[in-house]
Design a protein around this motif. Structure first.
Motif: not given
Length: 155
Positions: A7-12, A112-114, A143-150
């Motif tokens: 799942r991680v590999k596919a998400a990346l 998500a938040y970074l 950030v791009q992969a998770t769409q995290a806000q900082t």
């Protein structure tokens, strides 16, 4: 390869990233992970899961390895009271056990938040779905992969 690693590999890959996942003896804690890959502890992106106290929404806080999430600040960012999610809820929503929660590849999408501290490094390391597997990634790609806000949410 375990389901979690797949799942991680596919998400990346879905995020357009070609990232190598490495296996270590033990990367269960940020300190263990930093020692395993020879980096600073703050280069480890810890995945800390909180749950909205009233909504039940699961939120991901990607924190530099040496930092701790300040629950009051995290609550302010999330706009709702938060509680640490228990191990059962973490596994149910993310598909990962605590100690191996990846920032990507969750069973259910999460907000998500970074931690801005992670952006101070050229690369950081994150769990790849097990307590022994890690991957290196740039903060911008994370950030791009998770769409995290900082946002500031650490002590």
């Amino acid at each position: 390869m375990s389901k979690s690693l797949k799942r991680v590999k596919a998400a990346l890959e879905t995020a357009g990233l070609e990232i190598e996942i490495i296996e270590t003896e033990n990367a269960r804690t940020a300190q263990d992970a930093a020692e395993a890959v020879g980096c600073e502890i703050d280069q480890i992106a810890k995945s800390i899961i909180f749950e909205g106290a009233e909504t039940g929404e699961i939120l991901l806080f990607l924190t530099a390895g040496g930092n701790r999430v300040d629950q009051t600040r995290a609550t302010g960012l999330a706009g709702q009271a938060l509680a640490r999610a228990d191990a059962t809820k973490v596994r149910e929503v993310t598909g990962f056990a605590i100690g191996g929660v990846s920032p990507v590849g969750h069973l259910t999408p999460v907000r998500a938040y970074l931690d801005p501290r992670l952006s101070e490094f050229e690369t950081v390391w994150a769990a790849a779905g097990t307590p022994r597997h890690l991957f290196r990634i740039t903060p911008a790609d994370l950030v791009q992969a998770t769409q995290a806000q900082t946002g500031f949410f650490t002590e």
